[in-house]
Design a protein around this motif. Structure first.
Motif, PDB file in Angstrom:
ATOM      1  N   GLY A 107      -8.126   3.088  -8.128  1.00  0.00           N
ATOM      2  CA  GLY A 107      -8.014   3.534  -6.748  1.00  0.00           C
ATOM      3  C   GLY A 107      -7.763   2.427  -5.748  1.00  0.00           C
ATOM      4  O   GLY A 107      -8.226   2.499  -4.600  1.00  0.00           O
ATOM      5  N   ALA A 108      -7.018   1.402  -6.136  1.00  0.00           N
ATOM      6  CA  ALA A 108      -6.723   0.288  -5.232  1.00  0.00           C
ATOM      7  C   ALA A 108      -5.983   0.772  -3.989  1.00  0.00           C
ATOM      8  O   ALA A 108      -5.151   1.682  -4.056  1.00  0.00           O
ATOM      9  N   THR A 109      -6.298   0.139  -2.870  1.00  0.00           N
ATOM     10  CA  THR A 109      -5.648   0.462  -1.599  1.00  0.00           C
ATOM     11  C   THR A 109      -5.111  -0.813  -0.960  1.00  0.00           C
ATOM     12  O   THR A 109      -5.549  -1.920  -1.289  1.00  0.00           O
ATOM     13  N   LEU A 110      -4.176  -0.632  -0.046  1.00  0.00           N
ATOM     14  CA  LEU A 110      -3.654  -1.764   0.709  1.00  0.00           C
ATOM     15  C   LEU A 110      -4.791  -2.469   1.441  1.00  0.00           C
ATOM     16  O   LEU A 110      -5.671  -1.818   2.010  1.00  0.00           O
ATOM     17  N   LEU A 116      -2.834   4.144  -0.609  1.00  0.00           N
ATOM     18  CA  LEU A 116      -3.207   4.076  -2.014  1.00  0.00           C
ATOM     19  C   LEU A 116      -2.096   3.427  -2.828  1.00  0.00           C
ATOM     20  O   LEU A 116      -0.903   3.657  -2.585  1.00  0.00           O
ATOM     21  N   LEU A 117      -2.502   2.616  -3.810  1.00  0.00           N
ATOM     22  CA  LEU A 117      -1.540   2.068  -4.755  1.00  0.00           C
ATOM     23  C   LEU A 117      -1.284   3.112  -5.834  1.00  0.00           C
ATOM     24  O   LEU A 117      -2.186   3.493  -6.575  1.00  0.00           O
ATOM     25  N   SER A 124       7.692  -0.854   0.612  1.00  0.00           N
ATOM     26  CA  SER A 124       7.639  -1.176   2.042  1.00  0.00           C
ATOM     27  C   SER A 124       6.258  -0.921   2.639  1.00  0.00           C
ATOM     28  O   SER A 124       5.919  -1.489   3.682  1.00  0.00           O
ATOM     29  N   SER A 125       5.445  -0.086   1.987  1.00  0.00           N
ATOM     30  CA  SER A 125       4.081   0.153   2.453  1.00  0.00           C
ATOM     31  C   SER A 125       3.127  -0.945   2.026  1.00  0.00           C
ATOM     32  O   SER A 125       2.004  -1.026   2.522  1.00  0.00           O
ATOM     33  N   LEU A 126       3.582  -1.794   1.085  1.00  0.00           N
ATOM     34  CA  LEU A 126       2.707  -2.801   0.487  1.00  0.00           C
ATOM     35  C   LEU A 126       3.108  -4.231   0.816  1.00  0.00           C
ATOM     36  O   LEU A 126       2.268  -5.131   0.796  1.00  0.00           O
ATOM     37  N   LEU A 127       4.389  -4.452   1.101  1.00  0.00           N
ATOM     38  CA  LEU A 127       4.888  -5.793   1.408  1.00  0.00           C
ATOM     39  C   LEU A 127       5.745  -5.739   2.669  1.00  0.00           C
ATOM     40  O   LEU A 127       6.663  -4.910   2.767  1.00  0.00           O
TER      41      LEU A 127
END
Length: 377
Positions: A107-110, A116-117, A124-127
């Motif tokens: 359940g990793a999140t930014l 949510l990952l 684009s939501s992560l980097l």
């Protein structure tokens, strides 16, 4: 860190107590492996001497180690063994893919956010650099596109950012910043092998958190995979290895991308053939990943050619009722190959080859021959 004498004893015990038979109709497995490997080191592919100072081999069947040994010289006056450490190149991608899938399951999140990952999460939501990254005329590039090599992003080891020196060191954030100018190109969602995808995955790992805690990429691989799976001979190229464990590299050309932080998740892991066998065993037995995530990792995500697919860190083929999962690797001074052959759901063999010379041809054919021996033994 397991010492070399323990590794050798471990291999000898397995061979001697008969946990798995080493005999075949043409003689012992050990003698057959030695014959084929000696021939390969002497003649290489298509009769051309490969110039390999050393190669180590591990062969397993149904989770049992059948054979492990080294050939040649890891360095001057130091024979290669089953416990010799080599850079494994792109076999790193298997560990990087598994780490991402484990973070997804947890359940990793930014970091400092709620995104949510997932495999479907847009990059684009992560980097921050990925704001304009969409497949041509289509949806945004996702984590799944990176894992399956279908992002259409340029391969940075073929086309490095122009301001960076491939023969020097580079901070990861500087390399990441240089990739901001990259744009996807080609048929949308088609397979194109790109180290860029797996470098980006290692950066994504560092930009998410589990339970409010974030970690760097190396720590994630150690804590999620290496330590719990008992991979005591597995780490990274910049680690301080026990004296005389790391094989000396043999360069066919001037080494490039050999300094930190060029490769990261695309190729910076070091290991032994014993540990690569342990990795294959843990994956096939559902210890490295849940069966659901393992099956996703080994699924036909992207078609490479008529016979071959790419999963997540593995090439895959299916022929005559047999599944083959494999990946080669080459970095400056080293070549690797990892193969799992599964003729039925309940049976599989693995062959792992590590050599201390780059660009060695024919390791795939040698692995196929050794796998055939294991299947018949």
């Amino acid at each position: 860190m397991a010492v070399r004498s323990w590794v050798n004893a471990f291999a000898v015990i397995i061979l001697s107590v008969g946990q798995a038979s080493a005999e075949s109709s043409s003689g012992s497995l050990a003698s057959s492996v030695k014959r084929l490997t000696d021939k390969f080191m002497a003649t290489g592919a298509e009769g051309t001497p490969p110039g390999i100072p050393a190669i180590s081999v591990a062969i397993g069947r149904d989770g049992k180690l059948l054979y492990a040994d080294g050939f040649g010289q890891a360095s001057e006056n130091r024979p290669a063994t089953a416990g010799t450490i080599y850079m494994v190149g792109s076999i790193t991608k298997q560990f990087a893919a598994a780490a991402i899938l484990r973070l997804i399951e947890k359940g990793a999140t930014l970091r400092h956010g709620s995104t949510l990952l997932k495999t479907t999460t847009p990059v684009s939501s992560l980097l921050d650099i990925a704001n304009d990254w969409t497949l041509e005329g289509g949806p945004p590039i996702t984590v799944a596109h990176l894992l399956s090599m279908t992002s259409n992003l340029p391969n940075f080891t073929r086309r490095p950012p122009h301001e960076l020196d491939p023969w020097g060191a580079v901070p990861a954030k500087q390399l990441l910043g240089g990739m901001k100018e990259y744009r996807p190109s080609g048929y949308p969602g088609s397979f194109e092998y790109s180290n860029t995808s797996y470098f980006l995955l290692s950066e994504i790992m560092e930009n998410v958190e589990v339970g409010g805690s974030s970690r760097d990429y190396h720590r994630i691989l150690r804590e999620e995979l290496f330590t719990p799976l008992g991979l005591s001979d597995t780490g990274f190229g910049g680690d301080s290895w026990e004296a005389n464990r790391l094989a000396n590299p043999h360069y066919r050309r001037r080494p490039r991308f050999s300094q930190p932080d060029w490769l990261k998740g695309s190729g910076d892991v070091a290991s032994s053939v014993i540990d690569i066998f342990k990795w294959n065993k843990a994956l096939m037995e559902g210890q490295a990943l849940s069966p659901q995530m393992r099956d996703l990792m080994l699924s036909d995500c992207a078609r490479v050619d008529v016979w071959t697919y790419y999963g997540m860190g593995w090439f895959i083929s299916h022929k005559d009722g047999t599944d083959r999962f494999f990946h080669s690797g080459t970095v400056s001074g080293y070549t690797s190959y990892n193969l799992i052959v599964r003729p039925s759901p309940a049976h599989w063999v693995s062959v792992s080859l590590l050599a201390n010379s780059d660009g060695v041809e024919g390791v795939d054919s040698l692995a196929d021959e050794l796998a055939e021996l294991a299947l018949k033994s």
